[in-house]
Motif scaffolding. Structure first.
Motif, short mmCIF file in Angstrom:
data_model
loop_
_atom_site.label_atom_id
_atom_site.label_comp_id
_atom_site.label_asym_id
_atom_site.label_seq_id
_atom_site.Cartn_x
_atom_site.Cartn_y
_atom_site.Cartn_z
N SER A 225 -7.54 -2.04 4.30
CA SER A 225 -7.07 -1.81 2.93
C SER A 225 -5.55 -1.71 2.90
O SER A 225 -4.89 -2.25 2.00
CB SER A 225 -7.69 -0.54 2.36
OG SER A 225 -9.10 -0.68 2.25
N ALA A 226 -4.99 -0.99 3.85
CA ALA A 226 -3.52 -0.86 3.93
C ALA A 226 -2.88 -2.22 4.16
O ALA A 226 -1.84 -2.54 3.56
CB ALA A 226 -3.14 0.11 5.04
N LYS A 227 -3.50 -3.03 5.01
CA LYS A 227 -2.96 -4.36 5.28
C LYS A 227 -3.04 -5.23 4.03
O LYS A 227 -2.11 -6.00 3.73
CB LYS A 227 -3.74 -5.02 6.43
CG LYS A 227 -3.15 -6.35 6.87
CD LYS A 227 -1.74 -6.17 7.42
CE LYS A 227 -1.16 -7.50 7.90
NZ LYS A 227 0.24 -7.34 8.39
N ALA A 228 -4.13 -5.11 3.29
CA ALA A 228 -4.28 -5.89 2.06
C ALA A 228 -3.19 -5.53 1.05
O ALA A 228 -2.63 -6.40 0.37
CB ALA A 228 -5.66 -5.66 1.46
N VAL A 229 -2.90 -4.24 0.95
CA VAL A 229 -1.83 -3.79 0.05
C VAL A 229 -0.49 -4.36 0.51
O VAL A 229 0.32 -4.83 -0.29
CB VAL A 229 -1.78 -2.25 -0.01
CG1 VAL A 229 -0.51 -1.77 -0.71
CG2 VAL A 229 -3.01 -1.71 -0.72
N GLN A 230 -0.25 -4.31 1.82
CA GLN A 230 1.01 -4.83 2.35
C GLN A 230 1.16 -6.32 2.05
O GLN A 230 2.22 -6.78 1.60
CB GLN A 230 1.09 -4.60 3.86
CG GLN A 230 2.40 -5.10 4.46
CD GLN A 230 2.46 -4.92 5.95
OE1 GLN A 230 1.58 -5.39 6.68
NE2 GLN A 230 3.49 -4.23 6.42
N VAL A 231 0.11 -7.09 2.26
CA VAL A 231 0.16 -8.53 2.03
C VAL A 231 0.42 -8.82 0.55
O VAL A 231 1.22 -9.70 0.20
CB VAL A 231 -1.16 -9.20 2.48
CG1 VAL A 231 -1.22 -10.65 2.01
CG2 VAL A 231 -1.27 -9.14 4.00
N MET B 289 6.14 0.26 3.98
CA MET B 289 5.58 1.61 3.91
C MET B 289 4.05 1.59 3.90
O MET B 289 3.41 2.53 4.37
CB MET B 289 6.11 2.32 2.66
CG MET B 289 5.67 3.76 2.50
SD MET B 289 6.21 4.81 3.87
CE MET B 289 7.97 4.95 3.50
N ALA B 290 3.44 0.51 3.40
CA ALA B 290 1.98 0.45 3.27
C ALA B 290 1.28 0.59 4.62
O ALA B 290 0.16 1.10 4.69
CB ALA B 290 1.57 -0.84 2.58
N THR B 291 1.91 0.10 5.68
CA THR B 291 1.29 0.21 7.01
C THR B 291 2.14 1.06 7.95
O THR B 291 2.10 0.91 9.16
CB THR B 291 1.10 -1.19 7.64
OG1 THR B 291 2.35 -1.88 7.67
CG2 THR B 291 0.09 -2.00 6.84
N ASP B 292 2.93 1.97 7.36
CA ASP B 292 3.78 2.84 8.17
C ASP B 292 2.92 3.61 9.18
O ASP B 292 1.94 4.27 8.80
CB ASP B 292 4.52 3.82 7.26
CG ASP B 292 5.42 4.75 8.04
OD1 ASP B 292 6.49 4.29 8.48
OD2 ASP B 292 5.04 5.92 8.23
N PRO B 293 3.26 3.55 10.48
CA PRO B 293 2.43 4.22 11.50
C PRO B 293 2.24 5.71 11.25
O PRO B 293 1.14 6.24 11.46
CB PRO B 293 3.23 3.97 12.79
CG PRO B 293 4.01 2.73 12.53
CD PRO B 293 4.37 2.79 11.08
N MET B 294 3.27 6.40 10.81
CA MET B 294 3.15 7.83 10.55
C MET B 294 2.11 8.10 9.47
O MET B 294 1.27 8.99 9.59
CB MET B 294 4.51 8.40 10.14
CG MET B 294 4.50 9.91 9.93
SD MET B 294 6.08 10.53 9.27
CE MET B 294 7.21 9.91 10.51
N LEU B 295 2.15 7.30 8.41
CA LEU B 295 1.22 7.47 7.29
C LEU B 295 -0.21 7.19 7.72
O LEU B 295 -1.13 7.98 7.43
CB LEU B 295 1.63 6.52 6.16
CG LEU B 295 0.78 6.53 4.89
CD1 LEU B 295 0.96 7.85 4.15
CD2 LEU B 295 1.15 5.35 3.99
N ARG C 130 -2.15 2.69 -4.16
CA ARG C 130 -2.64 1.32 -4.03
C ARG C 130 -3.73 1.22 -2.96
O ARG C 130 -4.70 0.48 -3.12
CB ARG C 130 -1.46 0.39 -3.69
CG ARG C 130 -0.47 0.24 -4.81
CD ARG C 130 0.75 -0.60 -4.41
NE ARG C 130 1.74 -0.60 -5.48
CZ ARG C 130 1.73 -1.41 -6.52
NH1 ARG C 130 0.78 -2.33 -6.62
NH2 ARG C 130 2.65 -1.33 -7.46
N ILE C 131 -3.57 1.97 -1.88
CA ILE C 131 -4.59 1.95 -0.82
C ILE C 131 -5.89 2.59 -1.31
O ILE C 131 -6.99 2.09 -1.05
CB ILE C 131 -4.07 2.67 0.45
CG1 ILE C 131 -2.91 1.86 1.07
CG2 ILE C 131 -5.19 2.83 1.47
CD1 ILE C 131 -2.19 2.58 2.19
#
Length: 541
Positions: A30-36, A59-65, A114-115
């Motif tokens: 889901s995070a990747k879909a938002v990033q794309v 930020m959508a796939t930020d490792p910390m998040l 968004r996620i």
């Protein structure tokens, strides 16, 4: 505008049919879909809008998040609640850091919503679709939504949150949209409510009548007149005030030249450095700068060296753990902790200037002392750059302008930061919008002192303005009256500023500037100057 995504219930657990591993995989996808989706939108954007979308996509796939969310999932928390809590923690950390990092919290809230929407299988909230143009009213806009505003569909923008220097306000100005921010309660308006927005006065009226409708028609006529700048900034009595453009790359420069800009007053070189893990090579920088120089043959192009830190952290240059980044190692100061980057950038600027017909000037941001100005001038000389200058953003630089201009050839006022530092008011906070106004008499006095310093002791060196204040046609008159030599702004503002300047003599401008400086507060200062500019009503400004 649709309401924000609702918060997943506290304590929401994983569905019995879904393992922690499966929920983690779903979160990542889901995070990747938002990033794309954000990257696709960025691909079709330019300038500041493109930069905002690209930053939000990262930020959508930020490792910390994501890692923090996975930890929550592994304790049995649902993926929706996990990313929500993770986002809250990351945002709180950024807010505590202050400055630009605090502003990035908005990106976190945006991507977590968004996620969550992606996990729920529902559309994320955003700019509503409409066949008819409309006024957009919202609590606030996420950076990714603001960056895709379509001025063909959106007539004006009103938000209850945000501040005068927020992403929303800055991009609205760049698009030429009338905008009102920090207007509590407006998000309660029902869809379909007819309103009248006066961006110049900062007012919103319900149930507009004949007077407001006539004002709209007058504005349409004035807007057609203001659509073209003749490329000659001057007052009514012929005093020349070159109107320059603020640009962030070659595409911006080409558009600014087409709009009639008389040069570039601010080339933001961060466009070469942002969203990179490593410093760009000298060769990469040369190509990027040459594209801007080539758009303005025979005209001045003022290059600001890298303004990293605070609102523009870079992994290879800045320390994001600083307790107060706005007062930390930023701009010229990064040469103290990471020497070499600035020298290489100056070499690249010099190489790009070789063979170019542009008149290249170079200035350093965040200069606070005459010693720093002298050091920067020496670095420019070593690189072969002949016209060094500095930004006046720190009150000490304004107070010591005479000494600083004894070391360099020009200064340019960054009114956004000068106001922020003078008033001790974070420019992103809507609650401090009244304090954070360039109309503050204290700020105007510092501008006047800077000009006085430019002519003291035989300096006779130019003072320009490249902050947002230069794009305000009313405030532009005051700046000229204070003795500012050039004004630099978004190219959309050139025609309005040019038209208002041509309606006054230099003596008129000086008298209006004196009225503004002597005013008890920024509201009265602006009111006094507007009263002395009858052309504003004619132009609908």
């Amino acid at each position: 505008m649709p309401k924000p995504v609702s918060e997943p219930p506290a304590g929401e657990r994983l569905s019995p049919s879904l393992s922690a591993d499966a929920a983690t995989a779903l979160l990542r996808s889901s995070a990747k879909a938002v990033q794309v989706e954000l990257q696709n939108r960025a691909a079709g954007a330019t300038g500041a809008s493109k930069a905002v979308l690209e930053a939000t996509a990262l930020m959508a796939t930020d490792p910390m998040l994501i890692k923090a969310a996975i930890k929550h999932i592994n304790t049995g928390t649902s993926a929706e609640r996990a990313i929500w809590e993770s986002g809250a923690s990351v945002a709180e950390m950024l807010i505590n850091l202050g400055g630009y990092m605090a502003d990035r919290a908005t990106d976190v809230f945006d991507v977590r919503a968004r996620i969550v929407a992606e996990l729920r299988g529902v559309p994320a909230p955003g700019i509503p679709l409409s066949d008819e143009p409309f006024i957009l009213v919202a609590e606030d806009l996420a950076p990714a939504d603001t960056a895709t505003l379509d001025p063909e569909k959106i007539l004006a923008l009103v938000t209850s949150g945000g501040g005068p220097q927020s992403h929303t306000a800055i991009i609205a100005r760049a698009l030429g949209l009338p905008a009102i921010v920090a207007a509590p309660g407006v998000d309660a308006l029902e869809d379909g409510t007819e309103v009248f927005v006066d961006g110049g006065a900062g007012t919103l009226s319900l149930e507009p009548g004949a007077e407001e409708i006539a004002a709209v028609e007058a504005w349409k006529t004035a807007a057609a007149i203001l659509a073209v700048f003749d490329g000659n900034g001057r007052t009514a009595d012929g005093h020349l005030v070159p109107l320059l453009a603020n640009v962030g790359g070659a595409k911006d420069a080409v558009k600014a030249a087409e709009a009639g800009a008389q040069g570039v007053g601010l080339l933001r070189t961060e466009f070469c450095f942002l969203e990179r893990e490593t410093e760009p090579t000298i060769e990469e920088q040369v190509v990027a700068y040459r594209g801007v120089f080539d758009a303005f043959p025979g005209q001045k192009v003022v290059v600001r060296t890298l303004d990293a830190g605070a609102d523009k952290p870079l992994p290879f240059l800045t320390d994001t753990s600083e307790p107060n980044p706005s007062l930390g190692v930023r701009g010229y100061r990064t040469d103290l902790t990471t020497p070499g980057v600035l020298a290489r950038q100056l070499t690249a600027i010099a190489q790009a200037a070789e063979g170019s017909a542009a008149l290249v000037w170079v200035m350093a941001p965040m200069i606070a002392t005459p010693e720093e100005a002298a050091e920067f001038a020496a670095m420019c000389a070593t690189a072969g750059l002949k016209i060094p200058g500095v930004m006046v953003e720190v009150p000490s630089a304004a107070l010591l302008a005479d000494r600083i201009l004894g070391e360099v050839d020009f200064v340019s006022l960054g009114t956004n930061d000068l106001t922020q530092y003078t008033m001790a008011a974070d420019r992103q906070l809507g609650t401090l919008a009244a304090l954070n106004s360039p109309w503050q008499p204290a700020v105007l006095k510092l501008i006047g002192l800077t000009v006085e310093g430019s002519i003291a002791e035989g300096n006779n060196k130019p003072v320009g303005v490249c902050g947002e204040a230069a794009a305000d046609p009313v405030l532009a008159v005051v700046l000229v009256g204070l003795g500012v030599a050039t004004l630099s702004m978004t190219s959309r503002s050139l025609s309005a500023v040019g038209a208002v300047l041509k309606s006054v003599t230099l003596d008129d401008a000086r008298k209006l500037a004196a009225l503004a400086v002597s005013a008890p507060n920024p509201t009265e200062a602006r009111k006094r100057v507007r009263a002395g500019l009858p052309i504003l009503e004619e132009l609908g400004l």
